[in-house]
Design a protein around this motif. Structure first.
Motif, short mmCIF file in Angstrom:
data_model
loop_
_atom_site.label_atom_id
_atom_site.label_comp_id
_atom_site.label_asym_id
_atom_site.label_seq_id
_atom_site.Cartn_x
_atom_site.Cartn_y
_atom_site.Cartn_z
N LYS A 152 -41.65 5.22 -0.49
CA LYS A 152 -42.52 6.40 -0.48
C LYS A 152 -41.95 7.46 -1.42
O LYS A 152 -40.75 7.73 -1.40
CB LYS A 152 -42.63 6.96 0.94
N THR A 153 -42.86 8.03 -2.21
CA THR A 153 -42.43 9.06 -3.18
C THR A 153 -43.03 10.42 -2.89
O THR A 153 -42.66 11.39 -3.54
CB THR A 153 -42.85 8.64 -4.60
N GLY A 154 -43.93 10.51 -1.94
CA GLY A 154 -44.68 11.75 -1.72
C GLY A 154 -46.00 11.73 -2.43
O GLY A 154 -46.89 12.53 -2.13
N ILE A 155 -46.17 10.81 -3.40
CA ILE A 155 -47.44 10.63 -4.10
C ILE A 155 -48.03 9.26 -3.79
O ILE A 155 -49.23 9.14 -3.55
CB ILE A 155 -47.25 10.78 -5.62
N VAL A 156 -47.20 8.23 -3.78
CA VAL A 156 -47.68 6.88 -3.51
C VAL A 156 -46.80 6.22 -2.45
O VAL A 156 -45.63 6.59 -2.27
CB VAL A 156 -47.68 6.00 -4.79
N ASN A 157 -47.37 5.25 -1.77
CA ASN A 157 -46.65 4.37 -0.86
C ASN A 157 -46.73 2.96 -1.43
O ASN A 157 -47.81 2.39 -1.55
CB ASN A 157 -47.25 4.40 0.55
N ALA A 158 -45.59 2.40 -1.82
CA ALA A 158 -45.55 1.09 -2.45
C ALA A 158 -44.89 0.09 -1.51
O ALA A 158 -44.11 0.44 -0.63
CB ALA A 158 -44.79 1.16 -3.77
N SER A 159 -45.21 -1.18 -1.74
CA SER A 159 -44.62 -2.27 -0.97
C SER A 159 -43.78 -3.15 -1.88
O SER A 159 -44.16 -3.39 -3.04
CB SER A 159 -45.71 -3.12 -0.29
N VAL A 160 -42.64 -3.60 -1.38
CA VAL A 160 -41.80 -4.55 -2.10
C VAL A 160 -42.32 -5.94 -1.80
O VAL A 160 -42.30 -6.39 -0.65
CB VAL A 160 -40.32 -4.41 -1.69
N ASN A 161 -42.78 -6.63 -2.84
CA ASN A 161 -43.44 -7.93 -2.65
C ASN A 161 -42.55 -9.13 -2.88
O ASN A 161 -43.01 -10.27 -2.70
CB ASN A 161 -44.66 -8.03 -3.57
N GLY A 162 -41.33 -8.91 -3.31
CA GLY A 162 -40.45 -10.05 -3.54
C GLY A 162 -39.28 -9.69 -4.43
O GLY A 162 -39.21 -8.59 -5.00
N THR A 163 -38.34 -10.63 -4.53
CA THR A 163 -37.15 -10.45 -5.37
C THR A 163 -37.35 -11.18 -6.68
O THR A 163 -37.62 -12.39 -6.70
CB THR A 163 -35.90 -10.98 -4.66
N VAL A 164 -37.23 -10.46 -7.78
CA VAL A 164 -37.36 -11.06 -9.11
C VAL A 164 -36.03 -11.62 -9.57
O VAL A 164 -35.96 -12.70 -10.17
CB VAL A 164 -37.87 -10.01 -10.12
N TYR A 165 -34.94 -10.90 -9.28
CA TYR A 165 -33.61 -11.32 -9.73
C TYR A 165 -32.58 -10.66 -8.84
O TYR A 165 -32.78 -9.53 -8.37
CB TYR A 165 -33.38 -10.91 -11.19
N SER A 166 -31.45 -11.35 -8.63
CA SER A 166 -30.38 -10.77 -7.82
C SER A 166 -29.06 -11.46 -8.15
O SER A 166 -28.99 -12.69 -8.21
CB SER A 166 -30.69 -10.91 -6.32
N ASP A 167 -28.03 -10.65 -8.39
CA ASP A 167 -26.66 -11.17 -8.51
C ASP A 167 -25.73 -10.10 -7.96
O ASP A 167 -26.17 -9.20 -7.23
CB ASP A 167 -26.33 -11.57 -9.96
N SER A 168 -24.45 -10.16 -8.30
CA SER A 168 -23.48 -9.23 -7.74
C SER A 168 -23.52 -7.85 -8.38
O SER A 168 -22.82 -6.94 -7.94
CB SER A 168 -22.06 -9.81 -7.90
N GLN A 169 -24.33 -7.67 -9.42
CA GLN A 169 -24.40 -6.39 -10.12
C GLN A 169 -25.79 -5.82 -10.21
O GLN A 169 -25.96 -4.59 -10.27
CB GLN A 169 -23.83 -6.54 -11.54
N LEU A 170 -26.81 -6.67 -10.17
CA LEU A 170 -28.18 -6.21 -10.41
C LEU A 170 -29.14 -6.86 -9.43
O LEU A 170 -29.03 -8.05 -9.12
CB LEU A 170 -28.62 -6.55 -11.84
N ALA A 171 -30.08 -6.05 -8.93
CA ALA A 171 -31.18 -6.57 -8.11
C ALA A 171 -32.48 -6.00 -8.67
O ALA A 171 -32.57 -4.80 -8.95
CB ALA A 171 -31.01 -6.17 -6.65
N VAL A 172 -33.46 -6.87 -8.87
CA VAL A 172 -34.77 -6.46 -9.37
C VAL A 172 -35.81 -6.88 -8.34
O VAL A 172 -35.90 -8.06 -8.00
CB VAL A 172 -35.09 -7.09 -10.74
N TYR A 173 -36.58 -5.89 -7.86
CA TYR A 173 -37.59 -6.16 -6.84
C TYR A 173 -38.98 -5.83 -7.40
O TYR A 173 -39.16 -4.84 -8.12
CB TYR A 173 -37.35 -5.33 -5.58
N GLN A 174 -39.93 -6.64 -7.04
CA GLN A 174 -41.32 -6.43 -7.47
C GLN A 174 -42.00 -5.47 -6.50
O GLN A 174 -41.92 -5.62 -5.29
CB GLN A 174 -42.05 -7.77 -7.49
N VAL A 175 -42.69 -4.47 -7.06
CA VAL A 175 -43.45 -3.52 -6.24
C VAL A 175 -44.90 -3.51 -6.70
O VAL A 175 -45.20 -3.77 -7.87
CB VAL A 175 -42.84 -2.10 -6.30
N ASP A 176 -45.80 -3.17 -5.76
CA ASP A 176 -47.22 -3.26 -6.05
C ASP A 176 -47.83 -1.95 -6.52
O ASP A 176 -49.03 -1.86 -6.76
CB ASP A 176 -47.98 -3.75 -4.81
#
Length: 240
Positions: A152-176
């Motif tokens: 939540k940002t105060g303007i939009v409410n987004a959902s995390v739809n899945g993990t695109v990438y993940s390792d010990s330094q970086l995580a990338v999550y898909q949002v709608d």
């Protein structure tokens, strides 16, 4: 002749025996440190983040992200899909200044590595590359409702739809949804007007003015009595 060859061979053996380092193999070079993950490559491989990739390149944020990762900074990136950008109102992106477009990408980058388990315990509002996460600037709140992770940002409410990438330094999550900062659209409320202090008797501006007293009425009353006596005397003398 044979004796000389024998002596020579013995000398060579002694030489090799006492000088083993001459023919020792040089040590193998140390393996190069692994290069940081290529975020643009990761998003391109996923196949439905073309708008985000273009925006990263135009704002030079792809190089900024690479530099942060190369300096061993852990990051979490919330990546809006092409469909998420398509949900924006017409010309929303075009209405942003170049600096706001940079801040928009930065707002999608968290300054720490968040696993899916961390979403339950993260401290809100989370810190992003955009900077000030207080109200009316760049607040970003991550919540969990059952199996659903929300932002939540105060303007939009987004959902995390899945993990695109993940390792010990970086995580990338898909949002709608594109995470639009509150500071782009809402102004902080005006401060309340200052309260006026009550004026004390000494502050009302009348302290130097003369205050009425009972002296003047007494004087006026005295003069009235004398006039009355004089009038009676004159009238009495006329009658005589």
């Amino acid at each position: 002749m044979l004796k000389q060859l024998f002596i020579f061979s013995q000398l060579l053996l002694l030489f090799f025996y006492h000088s083993p380092t001459i023919f020792a193999q040089s040590p193998a070079p140390a393996p190069a440190p692994p290069s940081p993950p290529n975020v643009v490559g990761i998003l391109k491989k996923a196949g439905h983040f073309n708008t985000l990739v273009r925006l990263m390149k135009r704002t030079k944020m792809d190089a900024r992200i690479f530099s942060l990762l190369n300096d061993s900074n852990p990051l979490t990136i919330f990546a809006p899909t092409d469909a998420a950008f398509a949900r924006l109102k017409s010309k929303t992106l075009k209405s942003f200044t170049f600096q706001q477009r940079i801040q928009l990408i930065q707002f999608h980058i968290v300054n720490s590595l968040l696993s899916t388990l961390d979403f339950d315990t993260v401290t809100n509002p989370v810190s992003t590359q955009a900077g000030d996460n207080s109200d009316y600037n760049f607040p970003l709140n991550v919540t969990v409702d059952g199996d659903q992770m929300n932002i939540k940002t105060g303007i939009v409410n987004a959902s995390v739809n899945g993990t695109v990438y993940s390792d010990s330094q970086l995580a990338v999550y898909q949002v709608d949804r594109v995470l639009l900062p509150l500071g782009f659209f809402a102004s902080p409320p005006a401060p309340p007007p200052a309260k006026e202090e009550a004026l004390s008797p000494s502050d009302d501006g009348d302290g130097d003015e003369a205050k009425p007293s009972g002296a003047m009425p007494v004087i006026y009353n005295g003069l009235g009595a004398k006039s009355f006596v004089c009038s009676v005397i004159i009238a009495f003398s006329l009658c005589v």
